[in-house]
Write an enzyme that holds these catalytic residues in place. Structure first.
Site, mmCIF file in Angstrom:
data_model
loop_
_atom_site.group_PDB
_atom_site.id
_atom_site.type_symbol
_atom_site.label_atom_id
_atom_site.label_comp_id
_atom_site.label_asym_id
_atom_site.label_seq_id
_atom_site.Cartn_x
_atom_site.Cartn_y
_atom_site.Cartn_z
ATOM 1 N N LYS A 158 0.722 -1.115 0.000
ATOM 2 C CA LYS A 158 -0.122 -0.027 0.003
ATOM 3 C C LYS A 158 1.098 1.259 0.123
ATOM 4 C CE LYS A 158 -0.353 -0.234 5.263
ATOM 5 N NZ LYS A 158 -1.330 -0.270 6.249
ATOM 6 N N ARG A 179 -11.169 0.556 14.069
ATOM 7 C CA ARG A 179 -11.011 1.695 12.787
ATOM 8 C C ARG A 179 -11.721 0.815 11.895
ATOM 9 N NH1 ARG A 179 -4.727 1.242 11.518
ATOM 10 N NH2 ARG A 179 -5.022 -1.019 10.799
ATOM 11 N N TYR A 225 14.843 31.230 8.823
ATOM 12 C CA TYR A 225 13.936 31.874 9.466
ATOM 13 C C TYR A 225 14.055 31.820 10.870
ATOM 14 C CZ TYR A 225 11.488 31.816 5.018
ATOM 15 O OH TYR A 225 11.125 31.885 3.606
ATOM 16 N N MET A 262 10.710 24.752 3.150
ATOM 17 C CA MET A 262 9.971 23.868 2.158
ATOM 18 C C MET A 262 10.946 23.383 1.183
ATOM 19 S SD MET A 262 6.884 24.661 -0.379
ATOM 20 C CE MET A 262 5.681 25.097 0.911
#
Length: 379
Positions: free
Chosen positions: A35, A131, A260, A308
């Protein structure tokens, strides 16, 4: 510099070796779970089947049909679908389907009748993970309904499956409770005149710890890729290496801030290297300030917040050259960080690290056949 593309190398020999180990552990009763693009490893179905897996498991019908279209003719089980999934295509392609509700059972039986085929089903019971799976309170009714559909010729129940919630902790009392519930579920199915030939409870962790032993098949997901969710073994080989090229390098004086917020400020003169990879490529931002890479044979810290598209590495006295390759993670054989370390730095599991590597990263499959061709050895 030839390229600004990072590479994810998939080590086929490791996948085959790990799969073969599980085949040994289970007397050949392995369903390889592929998967999520095979846990981020891509097209490796042929490899796991060649190494001892007898079947393949996926979540959706879409994943199963893609495997059929690629030429895989081994049994394939799909176990997570909404009632509006393309069951007509699935039944036509001989995809086996897990059923956890009467609504789903009806949808599959209707599709089977439409194409004049018999749908092969695995009834899925919820043993306490809450689930997927049929609640125990509804199990007897589901089994009775499945038998009614069997009598009409629309379906055949070939399996009963469950999933353990605490198998990574072998001493957890929930394991014994869930095994008992599974035995009871199988008895209930047989009392409703069903004759499932495949009983499967264990995933990777339950197989390695032994708490899922004694049934017909083992669904091995993380294991072929070198991940042991139970952390009880040391014989699995990680199957991925992620590298990134240096884009640029610079001198940095003491007091230089990076990224940053200037979370990192150099306390002495050093060198910095820029890598074209970041959280947009799947590297968890939570690892900022902790993660390392391997460059020129040494561990180097990633400094400043992850961006990013970029990471900055403190390379100390070494100034790296543009185009030079840096290893972000790998098997650890050369001292590079491992996926397990990245998971620890990010407070997550290894599964999340390997499945999150993004599409901007080029995939390179190192197969046994490819290696033989490169060496001039007949495969």
């Amino acid at each position: 510099m030839s390229s600004c593309v990072s590479e994810l190398v998939v080590h086929d020999e490791a996948i085959r070796e790990n799969t073969a180990r599980f085949a040994e552990l289970t007397d050949g009763r392995v369903m390889a779970v592929l998967k999520a693009d095979a846990f981020g490893h891509g097209s490796i179905a042929a490899s796991v089947l060649a190494a001892g897996a007898g079947a393949i498991g996926v979540t959706s019908v879409t994943e199963a049909l893609a495997l059929r279209a690629s030429g895989i003719d081994a049994p394939i089980l799909s176990w997570l679908n909404a009632p509006d999934a393309d069951f007509v295509a699935a039944v036509t392609a001989e995809i086996e389907l897990a059923v956890s509700s009467a609504h789903l059972l009806h949808a599959i039986a209707t599709a089977a009748r439409a194409v004049g085929r018999v749908a092969r089903l695995h009834l899925h019971v919820d043993l306490g993970i809450s689930r997927d799976g049929c609640p125990v309170s509804e199990w007897a009714a589901l089994c009775a309904l499945a038998r009614e559909y069997e009598v009409t010729g629309a379906v055949r129940v070939v399996g009963v499956m469950g999933h353990m919630s605490c198998a990574d902790v072998p001493e957890h009392p929930q394991n014994a409770r869930e095994r008992l519930l599974f035995h009871n579920a199988v008895r209930t199915a047989r009392r409703r005149a069903l004759a499932p030939r495949l009983l499967h409870l264990a995933g990777t962790a339950a197989t390695l710890t032994g708490v899922g032993a004694g049934f017909d098949m083992h669904r091995i997901g993380a294991g072929p890729f070198g991940i042991d969710p139970s952390h009880t073994t040391d014989f699995l080989r990680p199957a991925l290496t992620l590298t990134a090229p240096v884009v640029s390098a610079r001198d940095a004086a003491a007091g230089t801030g990076v990224g940053y917020g200037h979370d990192f400020v150099a306390d002495q003169a050093t060198h910095l290297a820029l890598l074209p990879i970041g959280y947009g490529d799947g590297l968890p931002r939570e690892a900022s300030g902790q993660a390392e890479v391997l460059a020129r044979g040494r561990r180097r810290p990633i400094v400043g917040r992850f961006s990013m598209d970029m990471l900055v590495v403190d390379t100390g006295d070494d100034r790296l050259e543009p185009g030079e390759s840096v290893t972000v993670f790998g098997p650890g054989d050369a001292g590079e960080p491992t996926v397990a370390e990245w998971a620890a730095w990010s407070h997550t599991i290894e599964h999340e690290i390997v499945t999150h590597v993004g599409s901007r990263v080029a995939r390179v499959h190192r197969t046994i056949e490819r290696a033989h061709r490169a060496e001039g050895v007949p495969s």
